[in-house]
Design a protein around this motif. Structure first.
Motif, short mmCIF file in Angstrom:
data_model
loop_
_atom_site.label_atom_id
_atom_site.label_comp_id
_atom_site.label_asym_id
_atom_site.label_seq_id
_atom_site.Cartn_x
_atom_site.Cartn_y
_atom_site.Cartn_z
N GLY A 354 73.08 18.99 69.94
CA GLY A 354 73.85 18.58 68.38
C GLY A 354 72.37 19.23 67.21
O GLY A 354 71.21 19.48 67.73
N THR A 355 72.48 18.65 65.92
CA THR A 355 70.85 19.44 64.34
C THR A 355 70.41 18.05 64.19
O THR A 355 69.91 18.60 62.94
N ALA A 356 71.27 17.37 64.71
CA ALA A 356 70.61 16.14 63.53
C ALA A 356 69.87 14.66 64.47
O ALA A 356 70.91 15.13 65.30
N SER A 357 68.98 14.10 64.18
CA SER A 357 68.32 12.93 65.31
C SER A 357 70.13 11.26 64.64
O SER A 357 70.47 11.68 64.44
N ILE A 358 69.64 10.63 65.76
CA ILE A 358 70.48 9.17 66.02
C ILE A 358 70.80 8.72 64.38
O ILE A 358 71.69 8.60 64.00
N MET A 359 69.76 8.46 64.15
CA MET A 359 69.35 7.97 62.87
C MET A 359 69.89 9.03 61.87
O MET A 359 70.79 8.41 60.55
N GLU A 360 70.14 10.15 61.91
CA GLU A 360 70.41 11.33 60.38
C GLU A 360 72.16 10.95 60.36
O GLU A 360 72.84 11.00 59.62
N MET A 361 72.24 11.06 61.86
CA MET A 361 73.53 10.61 62.76
C MET A 361 74.16 9.09 61.53
O MET A 361 75.59 9.21 61.27
N ALA A 362 73.72 8.86 61.79
CA ALA A 362 73.82 7.29 61.45
C ALA A 362 74.36 7.17 60.19
O ALA A 362 74.93 6.44 59.43
N LYS A 363 73.16 7.49 59.31
CA LYS A 363 73.10 7.11 58.38
C LYS A 363 74.27 8.07 57.84
O LYS A 363 74.66 7.43 56.52
N ALA A 364 74.55 8.92 57.88
CA ALA A 364 75.73 9.78 57.09
C ALA A 364 76.58 8.98 57.62
O ALA A 364 78.12 9.19 56.46
N ALA A 365 76.83 9.16 58.80
CA ALA A 365 78.45 7.56 59.01
C ALA A 365 78.43 7.09 58.30
O ALA A 365 79.27 6.34 57.96
N ARG A 366 77.59 5.83 57.93
CA ARG A 366 77.26 4.90 57.13
C ARG A 366 77.69 5.35 55.97
O ARG A 366 78.28 4.63 54.73
N GLN A 367 76.88 5.93 55.30
CA GLN A 367 77.90 6.70 53.41
C GLN A 367 79.21 7.82 53.63
O GLN A 367 79.88 7.38 52.80
N ASN A 368 79.68 7.24 55.27
CA ASN A 368 81.10 8.12 55.03
C ASN A 368 82.08 7.16 54.86
O ASN A 368 83.03 6.58 55.06
N GLY A 369 81.07 5.59 54.75
CA GLY A 369 82.03 4.93 54.86
C GLY A 369 82.41 3.90 56.25
O GLY A 369 83.08 2.91 56.55
N LEU A 370 81.47 4.76 57.18
CA LEU A 370 81.91 3.52 58.75
C LEU A 370 80.94 2.87 58.78
O LEU A 370 80.07 2.48 58.63
N GLU A 371 82.14 1.71 60.09
CA GLU A 371 81.23 0.56 60.68
C GLU A 371 80.82 0.45 61.91
O GLU A 371 79.34 0.16 62.18
N TYR A 372 80.96 1.94 62.81
CA TYR A 372 79.73 1.61 63.99
C TYR A 372 80.30 2.91 64.27
O TYR A 372 81.07 3.96 63.85
#
Length: 584
Positions: A354-372
């Motif tokens: 992948g091209t992003a860190s765990i933190m970056e993926m988590a942040k983007a997922a939160r911004q997309n409205g995901l819970e987990y």
């Protein structure tokens, strides 16, 4: 010049240079830049116009930046134009044939003078290809089998590629005052994986002005056909766009008619006839002998209601179950929507490919409205993707534990892995490691040429493992690039049902695996699916919408998809604690 168009030009340049045998480091620069631009949110055109230094963007060097500026300012690229004078653009079709890479394609072109798929097929059938140095009978047969895939890729665009054209067309028509309503019909509107052409339906009283506007669309090679109410143009790769201009009272009927499918419309016409009515692109008509009285047509809902039917979502219009549902007591199922998804259970980080860190993926997922989310980097067998061994994986999981402990917004990261199913049927990681994971999805990346029995038994063996929760991209297909491997999907479905395991609908537009009929079959057998993006960068988290569209074509509702549940509900499914396979 859009980002997508720039990416296409850079990839085309790289393909032609690879065909010529150019230094691979130069090729890598173009492909790396194309990938970087794909992941950009800013417009390269705007940046060039603002005299922004493109070389400050990771992955874009001086040479590529200059070519991007050429494309924005002139609409062309000198080096690409020179190559196309030397090499027919059709040789790129040869390179799309599975098992026929640039080197072999170059040999076929130089030794046999073949530059088209049609001539390649003729040469293979005549036995000329296997006589070339470095080829053989097996290679010739593999090439012959792969020509159909390359031909399909040449004739039909993927849905996302068609969607990019639709976006440009919508923008293009947005300034045309003669357009009252505009919709895109056909296989595009039905959400088919590939699209052969685009149908545009426009509500307007001044068709001439609408057609004039279409003629001005950038990239058009001019009108193929033009009449009082319809017009066709061709774009790059001979992709055809058909325009129909209709009056307001017929817009809904025309939209329904040109959306199709043929099978759906045949059934609809039969139902109309049974009610002494007639349906076509102009409306629904009551038939009294020679007299026809207009009944409906302004909106699609009116068209269906005139035949005693509820409105049927376009994704279901394939002449399968939609009419049975429409006439049943329960009615058309409420199809799943993107905002029903609460978690994404397949994604990769910089720990593997992948091209992003765990933190970056988590942040983007939160911004997309995901819970987990679940972080599922590759296991060690996928060495080319820097797959993780047990030591690295456990270290990653400790880091995830720390992140979850520090989180204050309720968002949860599940400790996961995409564990390879090895050629001998064993899993790539030992059970004691897998037992520590929150989520294990198993998949096949190697040994895809094994026979049907071997592939099937490998997948079923993974399903039977108590630590495996799901099978990812179960058939291994790549749309327009690679056929599914040989697998008995009925046996896989039965194993998933019997062991209460999930199957993945991979939302990556290059996969969409499972396909729509598989989704429908899983639903009929009570098997829960998970829809995941398989994201390798932040932008691909948006691919969820493609998976949702595929799920809708299979008639799936939120109840049929496990990751539509809240995390506590989902954990119950993992523990098999819910009431029945479908959960709460």
């Amino acid at each position: 010049m859009t980002n997508d168009q720039i990416v296409d030009k850079l990839n085309q340049l790289a393909d032609l240079l690879e065909f010529k045998g150019t230094n691979p480091f130069r090729l890598r620069a173009y492909r790396t830049a194309a990938k970087a631009i794909t992941e950009m949110t800013e417009s390269v055109k705007s940046l060039v116009e603002e005299e922004f230094d493109l070389t400050t963007i990771a992955g874009i060097g001086k040479a590529v930046a200059e070519k991007c500026e050429q494309l924005v300012k002139t609409g062309s690229m000198r080096q690409l134009d020179e190559l196309l004078k030397e090499i027919p653009v059709t040789v790129l079709d040869l390179m799309r044939v599975p098992s026929l890479g640039p080197k072999k394609a170059a040999v076929i072109f130089s030794k046999l003078g073949i530059a088209t798929l049609e001539n390649l097929k003729i040469a293979c059938e005549a036995g000329k290809v296997h006589e070339l140095p470095g080829f053989g009978m097996k290679t010739e047969q593999a090439i012959l089998a792969g020509i159909a895939i390359a031909d399909a890729a040449n004739r039909r665009l993927s849905w996302p590629d068609a969607d990019k054209i639709v976006f440009r067309l919508r923008e293009h028509f947005s300034t045309c005052r003669s357009v009252q309503r505009i919709e895109f019909a056909g296989s595009y509107r039905r959400g088919k994986e590939t699209v052969g052409d685009l149908d545009i339906v426009v509500d307007s009283e001044t068709g001439e002005a609408v057609m004039n506007r279409l003629a001005e669309f950038p990239g058009s090679s001019g009108a193929i056909v033009r009449g009082p109410t319809k017009m066709s143009i061709r774009l790059e790769r001979d992709f055809q766009v058909d325009l129909r201009v209709v009056p307001a009272e017929s817009f809904g009927a025309a939209l329904q008619y040109f959306t199709g499918s043929k099978e759906h419309n045949v059934i609809l016409r039969t139902m109309a006839k049974q009610r002494n009515r007639k349906i076509n692109e102009w409306g629904v008509f009551e038939v009294h002998g020679e007299q026809e009285i207009f009944v409906a047509g302004h909106d699609e809902e009116d068209v269906y209601h005139a035949l005693d039917l509820p409105w049927i979502p376009p994704e279901l219009r394939e002449g399968r179950e939609e009419f049975n549902w429409a006439q049943s007591e329960s009615g058309i199922p409420k199809l799943i929507e993107t905002n029903d998804i609460r978690g994404d259970l397949h994604m990769h980080t910089t720990e593997s490919d992948g091209t992003a860190s765990i933190m970056e993926m988590a942040k983007a997922a939160r911004q997309n409205g995901l819970e987990y989310i679940a972080i599922t980097d590759h296991s060690k067998r996928v060495a080319m993707a820097n797959g993780l061994d047990a030591k690295r994986l456990r270290k990653q999981w400790r880091h995830i534990d720390d992140m979850n402990a520090a989180a204050k917004d309720g968002f949860t990261i599940l400790k996961g892995v995409e564990c390879d199913i090895l050629e001998d049927g064993l899993l790539d990681l030992p059970d004691d490691v897998l037992a520590e994971a929150d989520w294990v999805t198993a998949s096949i990346h190697y040994g895809q040429q094994q026979n049907r029995s071997q592939i099937t038994q490998r997948i079923i063996g993974a399903i039977e493992n108590p630590h495996v929760h799901s099978i990812s991209h179960p058939t291994g297909r790549l749309i327009n690039r690679r056929k599914p491997y040989e697998v008995d999907m009925q046996a896989v479905f039965e194993a998933a049902r019997d062991h209460r395991k999930f199957l993945e609908l991979n939302a990556s537009p290059k996969r969409l695996d499972l396909h729509d009929l598989h989704c429908a079959q899983a639903k009929s057998m009570g098997i829960l699916l998970v829809i995941n993006t398989d994201a390798h960068h932040l932008g691909s988290l948006e691919d969820m919408r493609f998976g949702i569209m595929q799920a809708r074509r299979g008639g799936l509702t939120a109840v049929d998809v496990a990751n539509s549940r809240t995390l506590p509900e989902f954990r119950k499914l993992l523990a098999n604690e819910s009431d029945g396979l479908r959960g709460n």
